[in-house]
Each structure stands twice: as C-alpha cells, then as structure tokens.
Scaffold this motif. Structure first.
Motif, PDB file in Angstrom:
ATOM      1  N   MET A 218      14.807  10.773 -38.163  1.00 55.97           N
ATOM      2  CA  MET A 218      14.763   9.947 -36.949  1.00 55.97           C
ATOM      3  C   MET A 218      14.036  10.692 -35.826  1.00 55.97           C
ATOM      4  O   MET A 218      13.205  10.112 -35.119  1.00 55.97           O
ATOM      5  CB  MET A 218      16.183   9.570 -36.501  1.00 55.97           C
TER       6      MET A 218
ATOM      7  N   ALA B 271      21.828   9.502 -29.865  1.00 55.47           N
ATOM      8  CA  ALA B 271      21.684   8.883 -31.186  1.00 55.47           C
ATOM      9  C   ALA B 271      20.501   7.916 -31.102  1.00 55.47           C
ATOM     10  O   ALA B 271      20.599   6.722 -31.372  1.00 55.47           O
ATOM     11  CB  ALA B 271      22.952   8.181 -31.629  1.00 55.47           C
TER      12      ALA B 271
ATOM     13  N   GLY C 194      20.781  17.124 -31.811  1.00 51.14           N
ATOM     14  CA  GLY C 194      22.119  17.227 -31.225  1.00 51.14           C
ATOM     15  C   GLY C 194      23.086  16.297 -31.911  1.00 51.14           C
ATOM     16  O   GLY C 194      22.711  15.265 -32.460  1.00 51.14           O
ATOM     17  N   ASP C 195      24.347  16.708 -31.873  1.00 53.04           N
ATOM     18  CA  ASP C 195      25.445  15.900 -32.403  1.00 53.04           C
ATOM     19  C   ASP C 195      26.108  15.251 -31.197  1.00 53.04           C
ATOM     20  O   ASP C 195      26.404  15.957 -30.218  1.00 53.04           O
ATOM     21  CB  ASP C 195      26.421  16.832 -33.145  1.00 53.04           C
ATOM     22  N   MET C 196      26.335  13.948 -31.247  1.00 50.64           N
ATOM     23  CA  MET C 196      26.862  13.285 -30.048  1.00 50.64           C
ATOM     24  C   MET C 196      28.240  13.815 -29.645  1.00 50.64           C
ATOM     25  O   MET C 196      28.672  13.624 -28.527  1.00 50.64           O
ATOM     26  CB  MET C 196      26.861  11.766 -30.192  1.00 50.64           C
TER      27      MET C 196
ATOM     28  N   TYR D 198      13.670   1.718 -40.799  1.00 53.53           N
ATOM     29  CA  TYR D 198      14.678   1.285 -39.842  1.00 53.53           C
ATOM     30  C   TYR D 198      14.149   0.205 -38.884  1.00 53.53           C
ATOM     31  O   TYR D 198      14.751  -0.858 -38.736  1.00 53.53           O
ATOM     32  CB  TYR D 198      15.161   2.521 -39.074  1.00 53.53           C
TER      33      TYR D 198
ATOM     34  N   TYR E 163      20.459   8.119 -42.780  1.00 52.97           N
ATOM     35  CA  TYR E 163      19.239   8.003 -41.984  1.00 52.97           C
ATOM     36  C   TYR E 163      18.196   9.050 -42.363  1.00 52.97           C
ATOM     37  O   TYR E 163      17.413   9.464 -41.539  1.00 52.97           O
ATOM     38  CB  TYR E 163      19.541   8.029 -40.480  1.00 52.97           C
TER      39      TYR E 163
ATOM     40  N   GLY F  57      17.778   7.339 -32.712  1.00 48.93           N
ATOM     41  CA  GLY F  57      17.057   6.721 -33.819  1.00 48.93           C
ATOM     42  C   GLY F  57      15.574   7.000 -33.707  1.00 48.93           C
ATOM     43  O   GLY F  57      15.152   8.134 -33.419  1.00 48.93           O
TER      44      GLY F  57
ATOM     45  N   ARG G  30      16.718  -5.775 -32.004  1.00 43.15           N
ATOM     46  CA  ARG G  30      16.021  -5.177 -30.868  1.00 43.15           C
ATOM     47  C   ARG G  30      16.056  -6.080 -29.625  1.00 43.15           C
ATOM     48  O   ARG G  30      16.425  -5.641 -28.538  1.00 43.15           O
ATOM     49  CB  ARG G  30      14.574  -4.861 -31.297  1.00 43.15           C
TER      50      ARG G  30
ATOM     51  N   GLU H 270      22.963   3.190 -28.222  1.00 45.01           N
ATOM     52  CA  GLU H 270      22.900   1.774 -28.622  1.00 45.01           C
ATOM     53  C   GLU H 270      22.992   1.542 -30.123  1.00 45.01           C
ATOM     54  O   GLU H 270      22.773   2.439 -30.916  1.00 45.01           O
ATOM     55  CB  GLU H 270      21.577   1.186 -28.103  1.00 45.01           C
ATOM     56  N   PHE H 271      23.232   0.287 -30.440  1.00 45.43           N
ATOM     57  CA  PHE H 271      23.251  -0.243 -31.797  1.00 45.43           C
ATOM     58  C   PHE H 271      24.351   0.439 -32.621  1.00 45.43           C
ATOM     59  O   PHE H 271      24.088   1.054 -33.625  1.00 45.43           O
ATOM     60  CB  PHE H 271      21.864  -0.113 -32.431  1.00 45.43           C
TER      61      PHE H 271
ATOM     62  N   HIS I 261      29.409   5.739 -35.449  1.00 46.53           N
ATOM     63  CA  HIS I 261      28.972   6.588 -36.566  1.00 46.53           C
ATOM     64  C   HIS I 261      29.606   7.975 -36.560  1.00 46.53           C
ATOM     65  O   HIS I 261      28.932   8.953 -36.893  1.00 46.53           O
ATOM     66  CB  HIS I 261      27.460   6.793 -36.507  1.00 46.53           C
TER      67      HIS I 261
ATOM     68  N   ASP J 261      19.262  13.159 -31.402  1.00 46.86           N
ATOM     69  CA  ASP J 261      19.733  12.571 -32.671  1.00 46.86           C
ATOM     70  C   ASP J 261      20.027  13.698 -33.656  1.00 46.86           C
ATOM     71  O   ASP J 261      19.468  14.786 -33.557  1.00 46.86           O
ATOM     72  CB  ASP J 261      18.693  11.609 -33.258  1.00 46.86           C
ATOM     73  N   LEU J 262      20.907  13.373 -34.616  1.00 49.13           N
ATOM     74  CA  LEU J 262      21.273  14.356 -35.626  1.00 49.13           C
ATOM     75  C   LEU J 262      20.314  14.325 -36.821  1.00 49.13           C
ATOM     76  O   LEU J 262      20.178  15.310 -37.534  1.00 49.13           O
ATOM     77  CB  LEU J 262      22.707  14.042 -36.102  1.00 49.13           C
ATOM     78  N   SER J 263      19.653  13.198 -37.038  1.00 46.98           N
ATOM     79  CA  SER J 263      18.823  13.042 -38.236  1.00 46.98           C
ATOM     80  C   SER J 263      17.404  13.578 -37.994  1.00 46.98           C
ATOM     81  O   SER J 263      16.687  13.095 -37.107  1.00 46.98           O
ATOM     82  CB  SER J 263      18.759  11.554 -38.618  1.00 46.98           C
TER      83      SER J 263
HETATM   84  C1  LIG Z   1      22.370   2.520 -36.055  1.00 46.96           C
HETATM   85  S1  LIG Z   1      21.364   3.874 -35.636  1.00 46.96           S
HETATM   86  C2  LIG Z   1      21.023   3.525 -33.909  1.00 46.96           C
HETATM   87  C3  LIG Z   1      19.738   4.146 -33.451  1.00 46.96           C
HETATM   88  C4  LIG Z   1      19.292   3.761 -32.037  1.00 46.96           C
HETATM   89  N1  LIG Z   1      20.311   4.049 -31.050  1.00 46.96           N
HETATM   90  C5  LIG Z   1      18.878   2.307 -31.965  1.00 46.96           C
HETATM   91  O1  LIG Z   1      19.334   1.593 -31.059  1.00 46.96           O
HETATM   92  O2  LIG Z   1      18.064   1.874 -32.782  1.00 46.96           O
HETATM   93  C6  LIG Z   1      22.506   5.205 -35.522  1.00 46.96           C
HETATM   94  C7  LIG Z   1      21.865   6.533 -35.152  1.00 46.96           C
HETATM   95  O3  LIG Z   1      22.899   7.471 -34.886  1.00 46.96           O
HETATM   96  C8  LIG Z   1      22.490   8.738 -35.361  1.00 46.96           C
HETATM   97  N2  LIG Z   1      23.708   9.548 -35.533  1.00 46.96           N
HETATM   98  C9  LIG Z   1      24.710   9.370 -36.408  1.00 46.96           C
HETATM   99  N3  LIG Z   1      25.682  10.273 -36.215  1.00 46.96           N
HETATM  100  C10 LIG Z   1      25.270  11.045 -35.177  1.00 46.96           C
HETATM  101  C11 LIG Z   1      25.851  12.145 -34.473  1.00 46.96           C
HETATM  102  N4  LIG Z   1      27.055  12.645 -34.806  1.00 46.96           N
HETATM  103  N5  LIG Z   1      25.175  12.682 -33.435  1.00 46.96           N
HETATM  104  C12 LIG Z   1      23.943  12.205 -33.092  1.00 46.96           C
HETATM  105  N6  LIG Z   1      23.344  11.165 -33.726  1.00 46.96           N
HETATM  106  C13 LIG Z   1      24.009  10.600 -34.748  1.00 46.96           C
HETATM  107  C14 LIG Z   1      21.764   8.416 -36.650  1.00 46.96           C
HETATM  108  O4  LIG Z   1      20.942   9.478 -37.087  1.00 46.96           O
HETATM  109  C15 LIG Z   1      20.995   7.164 -36.233  1.00 46.96           C
HETATM  110  O5  LIG Z   1      19.752   7.508 -35.691  1.00 46.96           O
END
Ligand SMILES: C[S@@+](CC[C@H](N)C(=O)[O-])C[C@H]1O[C@@H](n2cnc3c(N)ncnc32)[C@H](O)[C@@H]1O
Length: 252
Positions: free
Chosen positions: A71, A45, A91-93, A12, A5, A47, A20, A108-109, A114, A66-68
C-alpha cells in the motif's frame, strides 16, 4: 496466508471503486467547515493514498501512514505521478508517531476495524490523541455488528481481464469479529497464479466507542449513519451497518 493487503493492494482501487464516492461525500459533509482551517493532516491506514492525495491537492501538508509495504509503495507512486507532496510513513495505527502534531487525522473505509484485538481501540485512540494538536479532529468510519451480519457472510467474486478475486466471509456475533478469506487468481501470461490472504475485523458499539475516546482525551462530537452517503453508488450498505464519526481532542 499472507499479511493482508499484500496482493489485494494492487487491485484495491479497482475493486472498491464504489466506496470512493460515498467516502468522499461523507468527508465533505462532516469536515467541510473544518478543512479550510487545516494546515497539516495525516491519513491513517492510508491504503493507496487516495484520500491523502485529495487533501494534499487542497494545499494541506499531508502525512500518510500504513502498515502494508505494498500500500505504501502504491501511495508513493500515485503521489509521484500526480506531482503532489506526500510524506508516506510506515506505521501501525496502534503505536504510530508523527514528526509534528497535526490538525486533523482521517482513517477511512473501516480501517479502524482492522485491529487484532478489541482492546486495540484504546491503543489507536491514544496514538491518535498523541499525534493531534490540542483541539485537533479525528474523522473515521467503522463497520458495526449489523454490517458484519449483513455483508460479512457468504461468497462474492469479482472478475477483471487480469484478476479474479473470490472473497469468502464469516463473522462471530458473540465476539463481534469478522473475517474475509481472499483468493486472488492473477493472470500471468497463459497461467493463473493463486494468492491468498485474510482480512480480520473487530467492531465496537457506539457506547464503547464514546467511553474509550473520552478516556483517551477526546470528545466524541457526533456519529452519522453512513447509509445515506452510500445510497446511490452502493445501496447494499443499509442503515445501521456503518457509522462515520468525528472526534475532537480536548484543548489543553
Ligand atoms: C480497507 S483498507 C482502507 C484504506 C484507505 N483508508 C481507504 O480509504 O481506501 C485498510 C487499510 O488499513 C491498513 N492497516 C491494517 N491494519 C493496520 C494497522 N495496524 N496500522 C496501520 N495500517 C493498517 C491496511 O494495510 C489497509 O491499507
């Protein structure tokens, strides 16, 4: 390979537009009766911030984690453009913390898939429990192993005037893991620049999910098959491939 990401973030919303509508419909169906009582929430997370902003638009005081960095930057830009208040946090989830306990957390999504390790489900459940007030809700959706078998296989590609994206996926049934190697060919004047990144996912069955959430201080209220929500916009998501869950943190 980059952290996922970084490059994909920019495209995205355009690439995954067909998800969506179904995710909005699932949220409305599952949280419809709960949302009027929600004052503070967090989209985990997040996005590009689409869900966080949809909830902020309803007057909910929103955090978006989000970690990215890419994003988070896009989420901040969208909030500024829409003139909506949004607290975007790194933040890391598996370990995030919020400045205050919130009424609702969404994820979501298939963001919950991940994480690098199967054991990370428990870390996420504990971090979410810590961030919620007693009785608060956690709404999320996950890919199931049948989803990995059906659509984390082979190659798909998308083309727009400024980018071509090639996604090659595979899965390991025994380990319940899947991966997607993403090549982006980004137009830069007369050149195309190639960028690569990999998305890894891991999945859990509903029994494991129930056990982990229960042990982390939740009641797992219900799971809904996501296929009916996707029927119109993305019929590729078949029965049993994706589940939407609602969990409630036990009252103190
Ligand atoms: C498939 S996208 C979903 C984004 C958003 N929730 C949506 O519905 O569009 C996955 C998201 O998870 C984030 N992500 C992945 N690993 C993560 C972590 N350990 N902590 C926080 N965010 C993370 C990614 O950066 C990305 O934005």
């Amino acid at each position: 390979m980059n952290r996922p990401y970084r490059w994909l973030a920019q495209y995205y919303d355009e690439l995954f537009a067909s998800f969506r509508g179904p995710m909005d419909a699932a949220r409305e169906r599952v949280l419809g009766a709960i949302l009027p009582g929600v004052e503070t929430a967090c989209d985990l997370a997040c996005g590009t911030g689409t869900t966080a902003l949809a909830l902020a638009r309803r007057g909910i005081d929103m955090y978006a984690v989000d970690l990215s960095p890419s994003m988070r930057r896009l989420a901040r830009e969208k909030a500024a453009r829409d003139r909506l208040p949004l607290h975007v946090l790194r933040g890391d989830m598996r370990s995030f913390r919020l400045p205050e306990a919130v009424d609702l957390i969404t994820c979501e999504f298939d963001a919950l898939n991940h994480v690098p390790r199967r054991a990370d489900l428990r870390r996420v459940a504990k971090a979410v429990a810590r961030a919620l007030r007693p009785g608060g809700h956690f709404f999320f959706d996950v890919n199931n192993s049948l989803g990995f078998e059906r659509y984390w296989t082979g190659t798909v590609w998308f083309e727009t005037p400024h980018v071509v994206v090639v996604m090659r996926s595979g899965h390991n049934r025994k380990a319940d893991r899947a991966w997607c190697d993403i090549d982006l060919f980004i137009r830069d004047g007369r050149c195309w620049r190639r960028r690569r990144e990999r998305v890894d996912e891991v999945c859990w069955d509903s029994g494991e999910m129930r056990r982990v959430f229960q042990e982390s201080g939740f009641e797992l209220l219900r799971g809904w098959d996501a296929a009916p929500f996707f029927k119109k916009d993305n019929p590729m998501i078949g029965l049993g491939c994706r589940t939407v869950y609602l969990a409630r943190k036990k009252a103190a």
